[in-house]
Motif scaffolding. Structure first.
Motif, PDB file in Angstrom:
ATOM      1  N   GLU A 150      37.045  72.128   0.364  1.00 23.44           N
ATOM      2  CA  GLU A 150      37.605  71.773   1.737  1.00 23.44           C
ATOM      3  C   GLU A 150      37.677  70.506   2.111  1.00 23.44           C
ATOM      4  OE1 GLU A 150      36.472  74.738   4.944  1.00 23.44           O
ATOM      5  OE2 GLU A 150      34.901  75.224   3.635  1.00 23.44           O
ATOM      6  N   ASP A 196      40.348  68.798  -0.079  1.00 22.55           N
ATOM      7  CA  ASP A 196      41.779  69.137   0.708  1.00 22.55           C
ATOM      8  C   ASP A 196      42.134  67.918   1.893  1.00 22.55           C
ATOM      9  OD1 ASP A 196      44.285  70.854   1.255  1.00 22.55           O
ATOM     10  OD2 ASP A 196      43.187  71.389   2.932  1.00 22.55           O
ATOM     11  N   ARG A 218      30.716  71.836   1.414  1.00 30.80           N
ATOM     12  CA  ARG A 218      32.148  72.465   1.358  1.00 30.80           C
ATOM     13  C   ARG A 218      33.097  71.346   0.652  1.00 30.80           C
ATOM     14  NH1 ARG A 218      32.235  74.120   7.627  1.00 30.80           N
ATOM     15  NH2 ARG A 218      34.133  74.612   7.400  1.00 30.80           N
TER      16      ARG A 218
END
Length: 216
Positions: free
Chosen positions: A157, A160, A154
């Protein structure tokens, strides 16, 4: 001087980094009151700081036998066990701490890191998210979230979360290094270079960042 005053004096010395003097004061408390749980606990922390891991674990465990509901003692026992290479036992101690202090971002983030060290990314992610829910400014929780998301594929994500960790703790080289690693993996080499340059401007002597920049 009362036992309480003697303990307070020992604790102040401990906070000042005067470990030998603090240990002597803690032992003075224990000579008068052998079941004084805080003195057992924090004298164990002094022993840990001195690198005496078996003795540290023994004292902290003795404090927990008297006061089993101390999340700080469970957390410090976890530090000792982790340093001794007993990662599963350290995670178990942190679980006890988290049960007693379920809204502590520090304890939840530390347990998340322990689960990461054991390869349990799903558990690490859930704990990191709980820590963030308790304190959205807790940089280690964001970093652990990024570390748990990356091996799950991921990447966006993780980027971030890593950006948020770096924003909260811009002077932490490990956070910037992982952010740059993720950016490089995503093909964003210029952004990774900018991340490393900014981190090195803050920590010019960081060898890991220097090597990472050279490799990039």
């Amino acid at each position: 001087m009362s036992i309480s005053q003697e303990f307070d004096r020992a604790f102040r010395l401990h906070q000042q980094g005067k470990l030998r003097e603090a240990f002597m004061r803690y032992d003075a408390v224990l000579a008068a009151d052998p079941d004084n749980a805080p003195a057992l606990h924090y004298s164990g922390v002094v022993l840990f700081q001195a690198g005496k891991l078996p003795e540290a674990a023994e004292r902290i465990r003795a404090s927990l036998a008297i006061e089993p509901k101390s999340p700080d003692a469970w957390s410090n026992l976890a530090l000792v066990l982790n340093s001794a290479g007993r990662r599963e036992a350290a995670a178990n101690a942190l679980r006890e701490a988290a049960t007693l202090a379920p809204a502590s971002p520090e304890i939840l983030a530390n347990l998340s890191a322990a689960e990461l060290s054991l390869g349990r990314t799903d558990e690490a992610e859930a704990l990191a998210r709980r820590a963030i829910a308790a304190d959205a400014t807790h940089a280690p929780a964001w970093h652990n979230l990024a570390l748990s998301l990356e091996p799950q594929g991921r990447l966006l994500e993780a980027m971030d979360a890593s950006s948020r960790a770096t924003a909260q703790a811009p002077s932490e080289p490990a956070y910037a290094g992982f952010k740059a690693q993720l950016e490089s993996t995503a093909g964003m080499r210029r952004k990774a270079r900018a991340t490393l340059d900014a981190a090195l401007a803050r920590k010019p002597d960081s060898a890991p960042l220097q090597f990472q920049l050279a490799d990039l």
